[in-house]
Scaffold this motif. Structure first.
Motif, mmCIF file in Angstrom:
data_model
loop_
_atom_site.group_PDB
_atom_site.id
_atom_site.type_symbol
_atom_site.label_atom_id
_atom_site.label_comp_id
_atom_site.label_asym_id
_atom_site.label_seq_id
_atom_site.Cartn_x
_atom_site.Cartn_y
_atom_site.Cartn_z
ATOM 1 N N ASP A 211 1.381 3.515 -5.763
ATOM 2 C CA ASP A 211 0.960 3.710 -4.366
ATOM 3 C C ASP A 211 -0.260 4.614 -4.293
ATOM 4 O O ASP A 211 -0.336 5.537 -3.474
ATOM 5 N N PHE A 212 -1.244 4.344 -5.146
ATOM 6 C CA PHE A 212 -2.373 5.255 -5.312
ATOM 7 C C PHE A 212 -3.594 4.740 -4.555
ATOM 8 O O PHE A 212 -3.954 3.558 -4.618
ATOM 9 N N ALA A 213 -4.269 5.666 -3.847
ATOM 10 C CA ALA A 213 -5.520 5.342 -3.153
ATOM 11 C C ALA A 213 -6.236 6.635 -2.788
ATOM 12 O O ALA A 213 -5.591 7.599 -2.367
ATOM 13 N N PRO A 214 -7.560 6.692 -2.920
ATOM 14 C CA PRO A 214 -8.322 7.844 -2.436
ATOM 15 C C PRO A 214 -8.311 7.864 -0.908
ATOM 16 O O PRO A 214 -8.210 6.809 -0.255
ATOM 17 N N GLY B 201 -8.506 11.417 6.239
ATOM 18 C CA GLY B 201 -7.200 11.357 5.620
ATOM 19 C C GLY B 201 -6.614 9.965 5.546
ATOM 20 O O GLY B 201 -5.407 9.812 5.316
ATOM 21 N N LYS B 202 -7.439 8.938 5.709
ATOM 22 C CA LYS B 202 -6.970 7.553 5.658
ATOM 23 C C LYS B 202 -7.346 6.936 4.306
ATOM 24 O O LYS B 202 -8.414 7.222 3.759
ATOM 25 N N PRO B 203 -6.486 6.067 3.758
ATOM 26 C CA PRO B 203 -6.803 5.410 2.479
ATOM 27 C C PRO B 203 -8.058 4.549 2.594
ATOM 28 O O PRO B 203 -8.272 3.872 3.611
ATOM 29 N N ALA C 119 -9.200 14.306 -2.051
ATOM 30 C CA ALA C 119 -7.925 13.908 -1.428
ATOM 31 C C ALA C 119 -7.546 12.501 -1.860
ATOM 32 O O ALA C 119 -8.405 11.631 -2.026
ATOM 33 N N HIS C 120 -6.254 12.299 -2.033
ATOM 34 C CA HIS C 120 -5.735 10.997 -2.423
ATOM 35 C C HIS C 120 -4.257 10.934 -2.041
ATOM 36 O O HIS C 120 -3.650 11.941 -1.670
ATOM 37 N N GLN C 121 -3.690 9.744 -2.156
ATOM 38 C CA GLN C 121 -2.251 9.595 -1.995
ATOM 39 C C GLN C 121 -1.698 8.897 -3.232
ATOM 40 O O GLN C 121 -2.409 8.235 -3.965
#
Length: 561
Positions: free
Chosen positions: A362-365, A370-372, A410-412
């Motif tokens: 579930d990875f995305a910068p 703060g949005k992918p 930032a990333h998720q």
């Protein structure tokens, strides 16, 4: 704030390891200052005997004082030279330590790169590290030692003036008034008034000096950028635009400099008037006592000399105001730079575990809101497998690499990879000065050694074996973009990283060279992630990842090459 600033800038040298040597050197400098002060005091006493001998036509006493003057002059020159030598030694050592601290702070945790993603107020960090550190150390030592000398001279010559100036008596409304040591009080009042006027007139110099340093650095950076991008500017015929921008920066620089000159002119006028009146005023005030034969010529010159020493020492602020203004601006620039670097948020590393290959869940910068940037990616790339990442320009492919490298703020999601074994080759190759052998064999691990045969082999594969291996050169200028990319890939073949990420790293290569190098990477079993648009790249990868803006991602499996 002043004390905090001085602690911040002094601690790297004066409180660090080896500080005893620093304080010992400073003590030697202070002894040299003490020698200069002792000679100045003796000069004052000398003037009494010399001019009295001159007035009394005493040839023997005159000759004695001439010899004494020569000895005092030689001693003064020796003390002045010793002070300069010791002061320069302090300057070199302190500047080295301070520059090392700022450079380390700038480079540590890749602040030089991460600062671009945060709101910062500092400008031209190269100037702050290279130039401001020198100016601050140089002027701190000079102003500090001169201030020490001025304070001691004021104290010593105040005692002398009190002793020799006598008492001023006058009548007011039938009452006799007496002011003992009146020349001392006059010198103090004169210096206080002059310093107050100088501070009022010279105060704008602080802000103007701060802005001038900034304008000078901006203009110098513009010229440096033009030199570095000379070929691109020439091919784009953009010299007119560059010239317009540089002239605009020059205009801002000269406009601020004109205001600086006006402020300095006013302060110069005050200084000239102050020094001129300080020379004639004591002579005019004491001369009636001389003409009434109350004092001799030697006492007259001694009083005038002591008055001059007191007012000169008390006017330290007036004489040094431009330098103090520049020093204060420099101190502010350095401390604000340091605190801005301290305030940068710590890097957020998405890598939670070191593992072979690459795993994303579930990875995305994330963008600034703060949005992918694209739909989160979940994939597993095993050791030796190869992934081709495709997608339109601007979708976030390069940002994905920055995030995996720990450079994106930032990333998720999470990632698993061997960070120590990661090597990333961007489209623009980093080639520092040095020999080809140094460029190819450089490694974070100093214990890692490569034999000459292996180096020659990878150069042959890259088609660069015609280049001299041990010749110094500016390879970023002497090699074409394609040759630079081949050199970077040759280094990757030599290092054999556990994970190699290529971001358009073969865009300058012909298809034959690209195929030869990819096949060499595959033969070495290197895990690959490539970003590119060429259709020919698909054959070298086991998987393909298509990223589409706001439309998710698609992972497909290719047949092995």
């Amino acid at each position: 704030m002043f004390i905090q600033d001085m602690k911040l800038l002094a601690a790297p040298y004066w409180s660090a390891q080896g500080r005893s040597r620093a304080w010992f050197t400073l003590t030697l400098a202070m002894l040299a200052v003490a020698g200069i002060i002792a000679i100045q005091v003796r000069w004052n006493e000398w003037s009494l005997g010399f001019y009295n001998a001159l007035q009394n036509l005493d040839a023997a006493a005159f000759g004695y004082h001439v010899v004494e003057l020569l000895l005092l002059d030689v001693a003064f020159i020796a003390c002045t030279m010793a002070k300069f030598q010791i002061q320069q030694r302090l300057l070199i050592n302190w500047r080295e330590r301070l520059t090392q601290e700022f450079l380390g702070k700038w480079v540590d945790s890749q602040r030089y790169y991460r600062s671009r993603f945060h709101s910062v107020t500092y400008d031209n960090p190269d100037q702050r590290i290279a130039e401001d550190c020198r100016i601050f150390v140089e002027q701190t030592l000079e102003l500090g030692l001169n201030l020490l000398q001025a304070v001691i001279l004021v104290v010593l010559f105040s005692f002398i003036m009190w002793r020799i100036s006598g008492t001023l008596s006058f009548e007011v409304a039938g009452h006799t008034m007496a002011i003992p040591g009146y020349m001392l009080w006059l010198a103090l009042i004169y210096a206080v008034i002059g310093s107050g006027i100088a501070h009022w007139i010279g105060k704008p110099l602080i802000g103007l000096n701060f802005m001038q340093q900034r304008r000078e650095a901006d203009f110098r950076f513009g010229l440096t950028r033009l030199r570095e991008d000379a070929e691109v500017v020439a091919l784009s015929r953009a010299q007119g635009l560059e010239s317009k921008q540089l002239l605009a920066q020059l205009g801002l620089l000269l406009s601020n400099y004109a205001r600086l000159v006006r402020s300095k002119k006013h302060l110069l006028g005050i200084n000239a008037a102050y020094e001129r009146f300080a020379f004639t005023l004591p002579l005019l005030l004491v001369s009636p006592r001389f003409f009434s034969r109350e004092i001799q010529l030697g006492q007259l010159t001694q009083i005038a000399s002591a008055f001059g020493e007191i007012q000169a020492s008390l006017s330290f602020l007036i004489r040094s105001y431009p330098q103090i203004a520049e020093w204060r601006a420099t101190r502010t620039r350095l401390c604000s730079f340091w605190r801005e670097l301290d305030a940068l948020p710590p890097p957020v590393d998405p890598v939670v575990r070191s593992t072979a290959g690459l795993k994303l869940r579930d990875f995305a910068p994330l963008d600034t809101q703060g949005k992918p940037l694209f739909a989160p990616i979940t994939l597993t790339l095993r050791e030796g497998e190869r992934l081709l990442v495709r997608g339109p320009s601007g979708v976030g492919k390069t940002t994905l690499i920055r995030s995996l490298a720990g450079l994106w703020p930032a990333h998720q999601g999470i990632a698993e990879l061997d960070r120590d074994g990661l090597l990333i080759l961007p489209q623009t190759v980093y080639l520092p000065h040095g020999t080809l052998h140094e460029l190819l064999t450089w490694s974070d691990d100093p214990a890692r050694v490569f034999n000459e045969e292996a180096v020659i082999e990878v150069l042959h594969i890259a088609g660069l074996d015609h280049l001299a291996l041990h010749t110094q050169g500016n390879w970023s200028r002497s090699l074409s973009p394609g040759e630079q990319q081949r050199l970077a890939l040759a280094r990757a073949l030599l290092l054999r990283p556990s994970l190699l990420i290529l971001d358009e790293a073969t865009s300058g290569l012909d298809t034959q060279a690209e195929q030869r190098l990819y096949e060499a990477l595959i033969d070495r079993g290197i895990t690959l992630v490539s970003i590119g648009h060429r259709e020919s790249l698909s054959q070298f990868h086991t998987h393909a990842l298509d990223i589409k803006s706001n439309q998710g991602v698609g992972l497909t499996e290719n047949q092995p090459a």
